[in-house]
Design an enzyme around this catalytic site. Sequence first.
Site, PDB file in Angstrom:
ATOM      1  CG  HIS A 292      -2.000   0.988   1.203  1.00  0.00           C
ATOM      2  ND1 HIS A 292      -1.874   2.278   1.685  1.00  0.00           N
ATOM      3  CD2 HIS A 292      -3.261   0.887   0.747  1.00  0.00           C
ATOM      4  CE1 HIS A 292      -3.023   2.911   1.545  1.00  0.00           C
ATOM      5  NE2 HIS A 292      -3.881   2.082   0.981  1.00  0.00           N
ATOM      6  CG  PHE A 293      -0.793   3.098  -2.834  1.00  0.00           C
ATOM      7  CD1 PHE A 293      -1.865   2.430  -3.387  1.00  0.00           C
ATOM      8  CD2 PHE A 293      -1.042   4.131  -1.949  1.00  0.00           C
ATOM      9  CE1 PHE A 293      -3.169   2.811  -3.090  1.00  0.00           C
ATOM     10  CE2 PHE A 293      -2.337   4.507  -1.647  1.00  0.00           C
ATOM     11  CZ  PHE A 293      -3.402   3.851  -2.209  1.00  0.00           C
TER      12      PHE A 293
END
Length: 144
Positions: free
Chosen positions: A46-47
Site C-alpha cells: 500500500h502502495f
Amino acid sequence: MNVSEIIALLPYQKPFLFVDGIDTISDEGVTGHYNFKKDETFYEGHFKNNPITPGVILTECMAQIGLVCLGIYLLKDELKGQNPQIALTSNQIDFYLPVLPEEKVTVVSEKEVFRFNKLKCKVKLLNEKGELVARGIISGMLKA
C-alpha cells in the site's frame, strides 16, 4: 490507574497494537501517540514503491487511543485488572493528509457521551508538525 496499566489492558498486541504512549488522560479525554515503523506489514502493498498508511489503520489508531484507552480509564473501577470487551459501533472520519512510514502521529480525543457503557468521542489525528491529518467521531460499546 496509570498509563502502563491502561496499555496492558488493551486487547491488542503487535502487529496490531497502535499505541506507543498516552500523554494525558482524564474523565474528559485522552491524548496519545504512535510512531509508524517503516517495516509495518501493510506498507508492503500500500502502495507499490510509495508506501502510505491505509486510512483503516489510521482509524484503528484513533480508535485504540481515543476510544479504547479512554474507555478503559473510565471503567477503571469496574475492570479490576480484567481485559474489557470492546465493540466498535460506528465511525465517521475525514482524511486530509497522508501518513508515511516513520511518521509519529498524535491522537486527541474528547469524550462527547459515556452512558450505558457506550462511549462516543470526537477524535483528531495530528502529524509531528501539528497539522490535521484526520478528524471525526468514533463510538463503541465497552464492558467490564
